[in-house]
Design an enzyme around this catalytic site. Sequence first.
Site, PDB file in Angstrom:
ATOM      1  N   LYS A  25       0.843  -1.202   0.000  1.00 35.37           N
ATOM      2  CA  LYS A  25       0.000   0.000   0.000  1.00 35.37           C
ATOM      3  C   LYS A  25       0.877   1.251   0.000  1.00 35.37           C
ATOM      4  O   LYS A  25       0.632   2.213  -0.741  1.00 35.37           O
ATOM      5  CB  LYS A  25      -0.940  -0.010   1.215  1.00 35.37           C
ATOM      6  CG  LYS A  25      -2.050  -1.040   1.058  1.00 35.37           C
ATOM      7  CD  LYS A  25      -2.839  -1.314   2.332  1.00 35.37           C
ATOM      8  CE  LYS A  25      -3.814  -2.464   2.077  1.00 35.37           C
ATOM      9  NZ  LYS A  25      -4.596  -2.879   3.244  1.00 35.37           N
ATOM     10  N   GLN A  79      -4.785  -1.633   9.398  1.00 37.43           N
ATOM     11  CA  GLN A  79      -4.672  -2.961   8.796  1.00 37.43           C
ATOM     12  C   GLN A  79      -5.307  -4.015   9.703  1.00 37.43           C
ATOM     13  O   GLN A  79      -4.986  -4.086  10.890  1.00 37.43           O
ATOM     14  CB  GLN A  79      -3.189  -3.283   8.543  1.00 37.43           C
ATOM     15  CG  GLN A  79      -2.956  -4.568   7.793  1.00 37.43           C
ATOM     16  CD  GLN A  79      -3.516  -4.558   6.374  1.00 37.43           C
ATOM     17  OE1 GLN A  79      -3.345  -3.588   5.639  1.00 37.43           O
ATOM     18  NE2 GLN A  79      -4.198  -5.618   5.982  1.00 37.43           N
ATOM     19  N   ASP A 131     -11.209   2.646   3.446  1.00 39.81           N
ATOM     20  CA  ASP A 131     -11.580   1.237   3.305  1.00 39.81           C
ATOM     21  C   ASP A 131     -13.105   1.089   3.180  1.00 39.81           C
ATOM     22  O   ASP A 131     -13.594   0.043   2.778  1.00 39.81           O
ATOM     23  CB  ASP A 131     -11.110   0.432   4.543  1.00 39.81           C
ATOM     24  CG  ASP A 131      -9.797  -0.305   4.280  1.00 39.81           C
ATOM     25  OD1 ASP A 131      -9.473  -0.534   3.098  1.00 39.81           O
ATOM     26  OD2 ASP A 131      -9.112  -0.651   5.258  1.00 39.81           O
TER      27      ASP A 131
END
Length: 287
Positions: A53, A97, A120
């Site tokens: 990422k 995460q 997200d």
Amino acid sequence: MTARIIDGVALSASVRGGLAERAAALKERGVTPCLAVLLVGEDPASAVYVRNKVAGCEKTGMRSLKFVYPTDVEPAVVFAKIAELNADASVHGILVQLPLPKHFDSEAVLEAISPAKDVDGFHAENVGALMQGNPRFIPCTPYGVMKMLESEGVKIAGAEAVVVGRSNIVGKPMAMLLLAQSATVTICHSRSKDLAFHTRRADILVAAVGKERMITGDMIKPGATVIDVGMNRFASGPNAGKLCGDVDFETAKDVAGLITPVPGGVGPMTITMLLTNTMESAERTLK
Ligand code: NDP
């Protein structure tokens, strides 16, 4: 019939090319898109995702911030960092995460992220907006799948779409996105009776289960579009340990019209759509 393969690597490169141009245009207006990533613990797979990422940001001219904490960190430390990032106008996307260590309340952590920076798309407010058909951030994996269908010109309106898997991060938002484009959507899960009955009716079949090659060619309608989200490892045989999907590619490719491979299908698109969400967030600050 041999299916045409949807190349997620090529599509991802093309989308990222567009993002680099948008990043350059934003910079001229004094804004550098910035994604902050928080990683807790030493899970090797999570560390690889975070590394990819961060690298994705750098390659597209975006800024990234990375915060790494030991497994036994006090949750209050992570919450304090999220609050700081929420208040920092130079940060456009915040991502924690998953999975988090057991002593964390993952839901509370996701809810602590400002919905305006929740790239997200996991915050309840953003989930609700997606349900209402007015999404702010679309969860990255289903967003990538929709991009793949769009790039191939797959007709969604009126199609029978079957999604296997009902997780909050893939199956459910996937079904909502297909429904929003007027597919007739069926969601299957571990308690579904006669899975093959459903999958054989699908013009668009999305497999998001996490079980090695469970969808075989005989479960697929001839000419269907088959999207394999699964990321598993061959348990045995000559390819033991190598990456494979939920779909048995060898038998499926002879029946499907279009199919995504694993690796090289949905996987590369997921991080690309995370970068897309961060870009959209940064662009919104100028509107
Ligand atoms: P989850 O484990 O959260 O969900 C799996 C779903 O599959 C559940 O809804 C479960 O049903 C259902 N399921 C399990 N067994 C069966 C069965 N025999 N028949 C039908 N349905 C079944 O997984 P995720 O949604 O997080 O991920 C799914 C897969 O996608 C994994 O392989 C994951 O690694 C991969 N993935 C890939 C990404 C990418 O970028 N390519 C991103 C995210 C995930 P129930 O709800 O009843 O338990």
